[in-house]
Scaffold this active site. Sequence first.
Site, short mmCIF file in Angstrom:
data_model
loop_
_atom_site.label_atom_id
_atom_site.label_comp_id
_atom_site.label_asym_id
_atom_site.label_seq_id
_atom_site.Cartn_x
_atom_site.Cartn_y
_atom_site.Cartn_z
N SER B 122 0.80 -1.23 0.00
CA SER B 122 0.00 0.00 0.00
C SER B 122 0.83 1.27 0.00
O SER B 122 0.32 2.35 -0.28
CB SER B 122 -0.93 0.02 1.22
OG SER B 122 -0.18 0.08 2.41
N LYS B 158 0.99 3.73 6.88
CA LYS B 158 0.24 4.64 6.01
C LYS B 158 0.69 6.08 6.27
O LYS B 158 1.36 6.36 7.26
CB LYS B 158 -1.26 4.53 6.33
CG LYS B 158 -1.90 3.19 6.00
CD LYS B 158 -2.13 3.00 4.52
CE LYS B 158 -2.82 1.66 4.26
NZ LYS B 158 -1.96 0.49 4.68
#
Lengths: 208, 208
Positions: B122, B158
């Site tokens: 991600s 993230k």
Amino acid sequence: MPRTPPGQTRERIFRFVRDRLLRGDSPSLREVRDHFGFRAVETVRAHLTALVEEGRLDREPGRARSYRLPSLPRFHPVPILGEVAAGGFEEAVENPEGILPVEISDSRDLSDFFALRVRGESMIGAGILPGDTVIVERGEPRSGQIVVALVENEATVKRLHLGPGGVVELRPENPEFEILRPPPDACRILGVVVELRRTLGTRWRGRP
Amino acid sequence: MPRTPPGQTRERIFRFVRDRLLRGDSPSLREVRDHFGFRAVETVRAHLTALVEEGRLDREPGRARSYRLPSLPRFHPVPILGEVAAGGFEEAVENPEGILPVEISDSRDLSDFFALRVRGESMIGAGILPGDTVIVERGEPRSGQIVVALVENEATVKRLHLGPGGVVELRPENPEFEILRPPPDACRILGVVVELRRTLGTRWRGRP
DNA sequence: GAGTATAACAGACATTTGTCTGGTATATTC
DNA sequence: GAATATACCAGACAAATGTCTGTTATACTC
């Protein structure tokens, strides 16, 4: 000093010694003794000898401060090269910008390693960003490996592809860059990238 | 031992000691003497004392094997956490997968740091690939920083965005992934990513 | 209870290691 | 040439450090 449950003090001693060793500072028996408040050096020696027998520590008998962590990879000094381009390679190694401690297997030749800061965005697709530091091992590269090459007096990081007949291709991993196909005599492969390090600071926060 | 030009032997001694120190093994005066074939310990001591006065070495008088590199960043033991998800965080710190030596400024609290292996793709847009190791500092993160968050019992890397009213957004840097907007009580920010390391290729790499 | 293992202590001892004082030789500087 | 600095040697010394032998006490096992 009150008696403690079996193994408990030994575990605490191991952690203390381990942390000191990781800081590059092997403690003497008396330093350990004082830290834990023991009154006898022998108490410490017994614990440490047991830890050596368990294989959790290494040592050289009859040497001061010789306890070591057997499992800890050893760090070796790798020169951080600044300008490889201008001067020769050997000169760059002799006058490094700095020294970087790197884990290197004992089977490797330490003098084959150097570090380089990455310039340009041509390898972004491989997760290599400008400002990253790559650690490079000199030697014969295989096709498909990420290498550092000296092209037109400039060090550059690219993925190497060896075609039939010894055709050398240096492929960037960024669609905005072109594949380099330097003639053999205008290109010198310095080595293979074996490790990458990046320090995240405040500089490039919020990059798209 | 023949007399050598001024400074030459001193330079060689410095390099020898420096390399030994980087391997985590401080040599005694007699070890240095034997390595260079001197006949007097005092010869070595004079050179090393001079190196300390030049500021190239540090030492603690009256201590065995106490020479140090002042310029060398100190490495501190940082636990590599395996499964943060299942158990509590403190348990994970107590039972690390391994120990990673990391350069940490003295102004920081060592116990705030831990390392984690990255899973998933991600954050490819930020040059963080699966398999990379991130080093994380616990603490209050700022908007825009890359963080490790515990969402639904899983640690994830993230980029953090704090909206008005304390709205938490965890943004991947990969168009194939969705932005996470977890409710505040289902999300715990573990810390900020401060460093990244990646090993490429087949080079051996030990894990303690 | 006897036997055994472990934790901790006490203190002498030996080795390693750093410290010191003085000396010789070779340059360089005034 | 005298003064000064540096490289190196010699050997005694002292402090730091590891080694050894023996002792006491507690816990566990049979």
